[in-house]
Design a protein around this motif. Structure first.
Motif, mmCIF file in Angstrom:
data_model
loop_
_atom_site.group_PDB
_atom_site.id
_atom_site.type_symbol
_atom_site.label_atom_id
_atom_site.label_comp_id
_atom_site.label_asym_id
_atom_site.label_seq_id
_atom_site.Cartn_x
_atom_site.Cartn_y
_atom_site.Cartn_z
ATOM 1 N N VAL B 114 10.059 52.339 -3.280
ATOM 2 C CA VAL B 114 10.833 52.327 -2.039
ATOM 3 C C VAL B 114 10.463 51.104 -1.195
ATOM 4 C CG1 VAL B 114 11.173 53.524 0.150
ATOM 5 C CG2 VAL B 114 11.262 54.809 -1.977
ATOM 6 N N ILE B 115 9.178 50.791 -1.149
ATOM 7 C CA ILE B 115 8.767 49.661 -0.298
ATOM 8 C C ILE B 115 8.803 48.329 -1.035
ATOM 9 C CG2 ILE B 115 7.351 51.092 1.231
ATOM 10 C CD1 ILE B 115 4.905 49.997 -0.262
ATOM 11 N N ALA B 118 10.466 45.400 0.726
ATOM 12 C CA ALA B 118 9.644 44.777 1.760
ATOM 13 C C ALA B 118 8.614 43.844 1.128
ATOM 14 C CB ALA B 118 8.944 45.848 2.582
ATOM 15 N N ALA B 129 5.502 49.183 6.185
ATOM 16 C CA ALA B 129 6.590 49.581 5.301
ATOM 17 C C ALA B 129 6.451 51.050 4.906
ATOM 18 C CB ALA B 129 6.608 48.700 4.055
ATOM 19 N N ARG B 130 5.190 51.463 4.667
ATOM 20 C CA ARG B 130 4.981 52.859 4.268
ATOM 21 C C ARG B 130 5.370 53.805 5.398
ATOM 22 N NH1 ARG B 130 0.343 50.743 1.985
ATOM 23 N NH2 ARG B 130 0.857 50.238 -0.166
ATOM 24 N N ARG B 132 7.504 53.207 7.758
ATOM 25 C CA ARG B 132 8.954 53.163 7.836
ATOM 26 C C ARG B 132 9.603 54.042 6.771
ATOM 27 N NH1 ARG B 132 12.947 49.981 9.935
ATOM 28 N NH2 ARG B 132 14.365 49.933 8.183
ATOM 29 N N ALA B 133 9.039 53.981 5.566
ATOM 30 C CA ALA B 133 9.576 54.770 4.466
ATOM 31 C C ALA B 133 9.497 56.260 4.792
ATOM 32 C CB ALA B 133 8.816 54.465 3.175
ATOM 33 N N LEU B 136 12.115 57.200 7.135
ATOM 34 C CA LEU B 136 13.401 57.314 6.444
ATOM 35 C C LEU B 136 13.490 58.613 5.658
ATOM 36 C CD1 LEU B 136 13.987 53.688 5.151
ATOM 37 C CD2 LEU B 136 15.544 54.992 6.589
ATOM 38 N N ALA B 167 16.783 55.790 0.730
ATOM 39 C CA ALA B 167 15.651 55.264 1.508
ATOM 40 C C ALA B 167 15.259 53.892 0.978
ATOM 41 C CB ALA B 167 14.467 56.224 1.424
ATOM 42 N N ILE B 171 15.328 50.493 3.480
ATOM 43 C CA ILE B 171 14.044 50.018 3.983
ATOM 44 C C ILE B 171 14.111 48.571 4.473
ATOM 45 C CG2 ILE B 171 13.164 49.168 1.752
ATOM 46 C CD1 ILE B 171 10.814 51.185 3.689
ATOM 47 N N ASN B 173 16.461 47.186 6.074
ATOM 48 C CA ASN B 173 17.388 47.075 7.202
ATOM 49 C C ASN B 173 18.643 46.272 6.859
ATOM 50 O OD1 ASN B 173 17.399 48.348 9.565
ATOM 51 N ND2 ASN B 173 15.743 47.116 10.468
#
Lengths: 316, 554, 281
Positions: B114-115, B118, B129-130, B132-133, B136, B167, B171, B173
């Motif tokens: 997922v990240i 990023a 990033a984590r 943010r994940a 999400l 997600a 991530i 944006n």
């Protein structure tokens, strides 16, 4: 590691053991079919019938075959390999040094060819369709399509006859310097490396190409990943199992190659010993050599299967 | 509002096996405004996914953008270098695949993937990033948002993976997210949660979207505008309300027409039928797969005591979600999978559990038709061999008689006789399914088991097949057992509907009673989950959370 | 790679140049194997040159061997042994393997398990070793060679055919045929076989290559075709003494083997492809 993996691995080992039993059975009875009476052969034509009968009893040759099989198997398991018919020496004696020689040859070949083959196989897959890929693929097909002895004779023609870098046939039993070592090993190793590298390149390339075609590699592309990242982070970790599997399987081709190579280069290994034993019909020696080969082969293919099980990420 | 995307006269070429070049997208133009969700709708082969992928400057192997421009934020994705495309992917435009299960790398944890966007584009520190994940995950209504990332893809369900892939897309944006049939592989009860999650996140963040789908009702819930495609050409563009209420193009009307099937009841009324012996009775059938346990039961039970009854000339629908045992039931009835216990009676006579123990006449009267016409027809045989085999096998027909009968059968399923000498691979999906039916009809059966026979077909084609089934029933007095996960299809043809859940029949009712308050809670949930062609349906839908928790596989 | 279209509209097949070259060489060797004895310029057993390991000349196209016999004649005759023995062995092993493999897939159950276990065990003996042991035991004659080679490669054929048949067997059209009440014989011959015949033929070619290589290897070790007859592998063995001088007598038999096996591989990789292009049909 979870129970599912353990049980799969255990099952595979069980299959290997059962297979080994069937194989040893086959080896024993195939050699039992030898025409002629062993006792007569051993004693020569001048032997009296009494002497032959006496020897037969002493060698338990009158026992039922199955009993002799079990006795033989027990002997193998306990390290009692029997006595060679041809020169009355204990087989363990004959085999010892020769076995080490063959192992040395195999080890040097593996050390030499595994890194080269992996590099060529993986890069060919990455550059699929390019000129480089086509050249590598064509050469591997050519090497796979010709007999091992042709690879060996070509190597002799090139390196010994035309370039005169190496002696045509190597047999020095005593190696004193690195130069001599190189000379003894060079030709057999070059030949064997060609044979198993070709197999390994083919299988490695196929494994990597397959993972490069998966949707998750496409997904990585659509995340903006570089080609390097797609291969190193997404394709290779998933191709690792199949690649190691390919290495183990390719190494099993060593066994076939080694028979030809040791014969042609007169290399004092176990395969040469066995070919000679076939010529003299030395039964116990053939049986033991055959079992060593089967054991090695079975070990490699079982190892390949177990690696395939362990590397399946879905079983984690 | 400025246009985020401007596609002008886009053409994509593909190479066929014989090396010929075929244009698969033939001059498509449209715009997407910032924050707008545009749906691409059409049947398989209409080019909807191909168009969506060009927005990322990507064409699948064998295809290439041959003409036109794809302006994304004033950059032509078709013309810029591969390096600048890569820098846009994941940050400006992101992709949610049809099958998330295949699009996740099985060897990495979900969080790592997922990240990854990023990490590739160095958008932020990994710790950020984590966080943010996880935000999400929470916004997408995923269970255990704090820990789900540490799992591997095979450890979470399909519906969750689909939201996790969203997600993964969000991530970085992006300004635009491409959804490629993201709910097609999901069950209806799961689909709702996923759709809701997508919709709320997209609206909240004001992200633009391209939603690729074949399902008008799903698209109606999420899209601002709809683009109707056929054979790589735009048929009609309009706002969702206009397309649904006032379609201009005949093809759009056809699509909408296929979506609202007329309800139907066989001409035999329940009262007339009940006096006769039922054609099919299933008593207490227990069946499953896997190694047998000590009591002789299979380890995985797919059916736990199922009872069914069907009268001559009437149709029974069996609905349920994947894994509920409906296909297993068809296999038990056909004698392909002998049950552990229970019995199947046909025309009052008990059938042997295994097809091998049944008489040829018993086998003849009961035929089965499968979902995938591709695998149901032997690719090595001609159509006449395929249809002719039951004629020879059951009726001993040969020579001219058989040829004449094959022609008749092809007429019955509305296929041109010229197809006789073709191979299955040369036929379209709908044609194959008709051959499939013709083969069943060749046996002159009394009952046909239809196992998801319309599920792999496009809506319009499926509707035509349903019409054919009705027509055949009127002419031949057949009965059908119609198995499907698609409620509207079953409603269109059945007199009775049995609802299955986890190997059990939970309810049986006439179609008119579906979803009524006094029916079984699961059938209520299932019925309410089927998307309607009303754009306000998803927002106004209220589901009992208790019910959802009890029955859905989220 | 150059594509040569054989009027695709009529045949619906495409066959490229590389495949055709492969096919031509195979055809050439097949004809030599049949008509070889009528083409030899000298009797194969006769010493025709005083010089041994003679060079190539207009009299002896491929030089002479270690006794001064004409190599060209000997290679023409060798084709008969190499091609003939390999072809016989590959036919036996493929027919046995494919029939057993399809039966195992369709019948399933303990029949499948027992057969697979047994043949897998047979497969766990390295092929050269197997040949070595059997030849040591029974001695080498042409029927023994054919039989041994066939036995060695049957498990591989079986495995391949079974895997294909298992895949086909799960398809719905086989299930439909079962539900129709068809017998096992019909399922095997009519539903399964036509769908695996393509890959099985390609496998036939590959296995032919393996058998040619193994036969040559055994002959090279002196365990294959016995003197005075000689296949290509035995010709290399006879003349290995000429290797240090690069004698043509060592090179030509090797080249003959390579030309045959490489052509088969080329043909398999470039088989005529049926064009699946709906708009053309």
């Amino acid at each position: 590691m979870n129970t599912q993996i353990l049980s799969l691995v255990f099952k595979r080992l069980l299959v290997a053991i059962v297979t080994l039993l069937i194989v040893s059975f086959a080896v024993f009875f195939a050699t039992e079919m030898l025409p002629g009476d062993v006792a007569e052969i051993l004693l020569g034509q001048a032997a009296t019938p009494e002497a032959v009968a006496g020897l037969r009893t002493a060698m338990h040759l009158n026992d039922p075959a199955i009993l002799r099989f079990i006795r033989w198997l027990y002997g193998l398991a306990t390290g009692d390999l029997g006595i060679s018919y041809a020169n009355n020496m204990p087989i363990s004696h004959l085999i010892g040094g020769r076995f080490v020689n063959s192992l040395k040859l195999a080890a040097v070949t593996a050390l030499f060819s595994v890194p080269i083959a992996l590099t060529l196989g993986i890069t060919a897959a990455m550059l699929r369709g390019s000129l480089y890929d086509r050249i590598v693929t064509t050469i591997t097909i050519a090497v796979i399509s010709v007999p091992e002895f042709m690879v060996a004779t070509s190597a002799v023609l090139i390196f010994a006859v035309y370039l005169k870098w190496l002696p045509a046939l190597s047999f020095a039993n005593e190696v004193h310097s690195f130069g001599e070592l190189l000379r003894v090993f060079a030709m057999p190793v070059i030949t064997l490396s060609f044979v198993i590298s070709a197999q390994m390149i083919r299988m490695t390339r196929a494994a990597v190409v397959e993972t490069l075609n998966t949707p998750y590699v496409e997904m990585a592309l659509l995340k903006g990943a570089s080609r390097r990242r797609m291969v190193l982070k997404h394709a290779l970790p998933n191709a690792l199992g199949p690649i190691v599997n390919a290495i183990a399987l390719s190494l099993s081709y060593l066994l076939g190659g080694v028979i030809i190579v040791e014969t042609i280069f007169n290399y004092p290994g176990i395969a040469k010993l066995m070919v000679d034993a076939v010529a003299t019909r030395d039964l116990p020696l053939i049986q033991t050599c055959a079992m060593i080969f089967c054991l090695a082969y079975l070990f490699l293919i079982t190892l390949a299967d177990i690696i395939a099980i362990l590397s399946n990420p879905r079983l984690r | 509002m400025a246009n985020l995307v401007e596609i002008r006269d886009l053409k994509v070429e593909a190479k066929t096996d014989s090396g010929r070049t075929v244009e698969i997208i033939r001059g498509v133009s449209f715009d997407i405004a910032e924050g707008e969700i545009v749906a691409l709708i059409g049947e398989s082969g209409s080019g909807k996914t191909t168009i969506a992928l060009t927005l990322m400057g990507y064409a699948r192997a064998g295809c290439r953008i041959s003409k036109g421009s794809v302006l994304f934020a004033d950059k032509d994705m078709a013309a810029i270098s591969e390096k600048s495309r890569a820098s846009m992917r994941g940050t400006k435009v992101a992709y949610v695949p049809q099958s998330a299960a295949a699009a996740f790398n099985p060897a990495q944890t979900i969080m790592e993937q997922v990240i990854e966007v990023a990490r590739i584009h160095k958008l932020m520190p990994m710790d950020e990033a984590r966080v943010r994940a996880v935000d999400l995950f929470r916004a997408l209504a995923l269970p255990n948002p704090d820990t789900i990332g540490s799992r591997y893809p095979h450890q979470v369900s399909g519906g969750q993976l689909q939201r996790l892939s969203a997600a993964m897309a969000l991530i970085g944006n992006p300004k635009l997210v491409i959804f490629d049939e993201p709910t097609t592989a999901l069950d209806v009860t799961t689909q709702i949660e996923v759709l809701r999650a997508f919709k709320s996140v997209m609206k909240k963040k004001g992200i633009g979207g391209v939603y690729v789908s074949h399902d008008l009702a799903v698209v109606a819930q999420i899209a601002d505008r709809i683009l109707v495609l056929k054979n790589g050409e735009v048929q009609e563009i309009g706002t969702t309300a206009q397309i649904l209420s006032a379609p201009k193009h005949p093809y759009t009307r056809e699509l909408l027409g296929a979506f609202k099937p007329a309800s139907y009841a066989s001409h035999v009324k329940a009262a007339d039928a009940s006096s006769k012996v039922p054609i099919l009775e299933v008593h207490d059938v227990v069946a499953g797969y896997g190694p047998l346990k000590s009591n002789g039961q299979p380890t995985i039970l797919a059916l736990k005591s199922v009872n069914l009854k069907l009268e001559q000339g009437r149709n029974l629908g069996i609905i349920g979600e994947s894994g509920c045992g409906k296909s297993t039931l068809a296999r038990v009835i056909a004698g392909i999978l002998p049950p552990f216990s229970g019995s199947v009676c046909f025309d009052g006579k008990e059938l042997s559990a295994d097809a091998r123990g049944r008489t040829r006449d018993e086998l003849r009267k009961l035929q089965i038709v499968f979902q995938f016409a591709d695998t149901a027809l032997n690719p090595a045989k001609s159509i006449s061999d395929i249809v002719g085999r039951p004629l020879a096998f059951y009726h001993g027909m040969g020579g001219g008689d058989r040829e004449a009968r094959i022609d008749q059968l092809l007429d019955m399923v509305h296929l041109p006789r010229a197809l006789k000498h073709r191979q299955p691979s040369e036929l379209s999906g709908g044609q194959k399914q008709r051959v499939n039916l013709a083969r069943a009809l060749a046996a002159e059966p009394q009952l046909i088991l239809c196992d998801e026979i319309t599920s792999a077909l496009d809506t319009v084609v499926a509707a035509a097949i349903i019409d054919l089934l009705k027509e055949l029933q009127r002419e031949l007095g057949l009965s059908y057992v119609f198995i499907s996960h698609d409620l509207s299809v079953v409603q269109a043809i059945c007199d009775e509907i049995a609802v299955m859940y986890a190997g059990e029949k939970v309810a049986q009712m006439p179609p008119s009673a579906m979803g009524s308050q006094d029916s079984h809670p699961y059938s209520r949930l299932l019925f309410s989950s089927v998307p309607k062609l009303d754009p306000a349906w998803l927002d106004s839908l209220e589901r009992d959370p208790e019910l959802v928790r009890a029955f859905s596989k989220l | 790679m150059a594509h040569f279209a054989l009027s695709p509209r009529r045949f619906g097949y495409r066959f490229n140049v590389v495949g055709m070259i492969g096919f031509a060489i195979i055809l050439f060797w097949a004809l030599i194997a049949i008509f070889g004895p009528f083409l030899t310029p000298y009797p194969i057993g006769e010493i025709v040159d005083f010089d041994y390991f003679g060079a190539m000349s207009s009299k002896f196209w491929m030089g002479t061997d270690y006794l001064g016999r004409d190599m060209f004649s000997r290679i023409l005759m060798g084709a008969r042994y190499t091609v003939g023995i390999s072809l016989a062995a590959v036919m036996i092993s493929c027919v046995t393997g494919v029939v057993l493999g399809m039966s195992a897939a369709v019948i399933g159950g303990w029949f499948d398990t027992a057969l697979s276990r047994f043949l897998d065990a047979l497969n766990s003996i390295p092929s050269k070793l197997f040949g070595l042991v059997v030849v040591a035991a029974i001695g080498s004659s042409i029927p023994v060679l054919i039989f041994t080679l066939a036995v060695i490669y049957t498990p591989g054929c079986y495995r391949f055919a079974r895997a294909l048949a298992v895949n086909i067997n799960t398809m719905d059209f086989v299930t439909v045929a079962r539900a129709r009440g068809e017998r096992i014989g019909y399922l095997i011959c009519s539903e399964i076989f036509p769908n695996i015949v393509g890959p099985v033929l390609a496998d036939f070619g590959l296995r032919f290559v393996f058998i040619v290589l193994l036969l040559s290897g055994l002959s090279f070790l002196g365990l294959g075709v016995q003197p005075p007859n000689a296949d290509w592998g035995a010709l290399v063995r006879e003349n290995i003494g000429g290797l240090p001088f690069g004698a043509p007598a060592v090179m030509f038999p090797s080249l003959a083997i390579a030309s045959l096996t490489i052509s088969v591989n080329l043909l398999i990789d470039n088989l005529p492809q049926k064009i699946r292009d709906r708009s053309v049909v």
